[in-house]
Design a protein around this motif. Structure first.
Motif, mmCIF file in Angstrom:
data_model
loop_
_atom_site.group_PDB
_atom_site.id
_atom_site.type_symbol
_atom_site.label_atom_id
_atom_site.label_comp_id
_atom_site.label_asym_id
_atom_site.label_seq_id
_atom_site.Cartn_x
_atom_site.Cartn_y
_atom_site.Cartn_z
ATOM 1 N N GLN A 35 3.465 -9.821 -1.589
ATOM 2 C CA GLN A 35 4.160 -8.672 -2.170
ATOM 3 C C GLN A 35 3.642 -7.365 -1.556
ATOM 4 O O GLN A 35 4.429 -6.463 -1.255
ATOM 5 C CB GLN A 35 3.990 -8.650 -3.683
ATOM 6 C CG GLN A 35 4.747 -7.534 -4.359
ATOM 7 C CD GLN A 35 4.591 -7.557 -5.868
ATOM 8 O OE1 GLN A 35 3.761 -8.276 -6.413
ATOM 9 N NE2 GLN A 35 5.377 -6.763 -6.550
ATOM 10 N N GLU A 36 2.347 -7.270 -1.342
ATOM 11 C CA GLU A 36 1.777 -6.076 -0.714
ATOM 12 C C GLU A 36 2.281 -5.939 0.716
ATOM 13 O O GLU A 36 2.623 -4.841 1.164
ATOM 14 C CB GLU A 36 0.253 -6.129 -0.731
ATOM 15 C CG GLU A 36 -0.345 -5.943 -2.107
ATOM 16 C CD GLU A 36 -1.842 -6.160 -2.111
ATOM 17 O OE1 GLU A 36 -2.563 -5.222 -2.522
ATOM 18 O OE2 GLU A 36 -2.292 -7.253 -1.697
ATOM 19 N N GLU A 38 5.081 -7.114 1.970
ATOM 20 C CA GLU A 38 6.492 -6.747 1.938
ATOM 21 C C GLU A 38 6.670 -5.266 1.640
ATOM 22 O O GLU A 38 7.553 -4.615 2.199
ATOM 23 C CB GLU A 38 7.234 -7.597 0.913
ATOM 24 C CG GLU A 38 7.412 -9.034 1.351
ATOM 25 C CD GLU A 38 8.072 -9.909 0.305
ATOM 26 O OE1 GLU A 38 8.189 -9.486 -0.874
ATOM 27 O OE2 GLU A 38 8.461 -11.027 0.661
ATOM 28 N N GLN A 39 5.823 -4.733 0.785
ATOM 29 C CA GLN A 39 5.897 -3.310 0.465
ATOM 30 C C GLN A 39 5.554 -2.465 1.703
ATOM 31 O O GLN A 39 6.229 -1.480 1.990
ATOM 32 C CB GLN A 39 4.951 -2.972 -0.680
ATOM 33 C CG GLN A 39 5.059 -1.553 -1.165
ATOM 34 C CD GLN A 39 4.152 -1.295 -2.347
ATOM 35 O OE1 GLN A 39 3.142 -1.963 -2.532
ATOM 36 N NE2 GLN A 39 4.496 -0.312 -3.150
ATOM 37 N N SER A 42 8.293 -2.055 4.554
ATOM 38 C CA SER A 42 9.359 -1.059 4.417
ATOM 39 C C SER A 42 9.036 0.222 5.184
ATOM 40 O O SER A 42 9.904 1.069 5.370
ATOM 41 C CB SER A 42 9.619 -0.750 2.941
ATOM 42 O OG SER A 42 8.495 -0.122 2.361
ATOM 43 N N HIS A 43 7.782 0.357 5.655
ATOM 44 C CA HIS A 43 7.356 1.537 6.405
ATOM 45 C C HIS A 43 7.083 1.213 7.873
ATOM 46 O O HIS A 43 6.512 2.032 8.583
ATOM 47 C CB HIS A 43 6.098 2.131 5.782
ATOM 48 C CG HIS A 43 6.274 2.499 4.347
ATOM 49 N ND1 HIS A 43 6.931 3.637 3.948
ATOM 50 C CD2 HIS A 43 5.914 1.860 3.214
ATOM 51 C CE1 HIS A 43 6.955 3.691 2.623
ATOM 52 N NE2 HIS A 43 6.352 2.622 2.163
#
Length: 57
Positions: A35-36, A38-39, A42-43
């Motif tokens: 999850q980290e 994937e976050q 996005s950048h």
């Protein structure tokens, strides 16, 4: 080199491409979650950073 998610995020948050590459090497694979990753993805706007971040898993 000692692994540290705290240091990894500090490097990542500088916004510098080279610091982000180093951050990926510093993240602790044992505690860094999908999850980290994937976050952070996005950048990501470059193939080399994408490749390095995907290698964490």
């Amino acid at each position: 080199m000692a692994k540290s998610n705290e240091l990894g995020y500090a490097l990542w948050n500088t916004g510098y491409h080279e610091a982000k590459l180093l951050a990926v090497l510093v993240f602790d694979r044992k505690t860094f979650t999908l999850q980290e990753a994937e976050q952070l993805m996005s950048h990501v706007f470059s193939w080399d950073l994408c490749d390095h971040l995907c290698k964490v898993f």
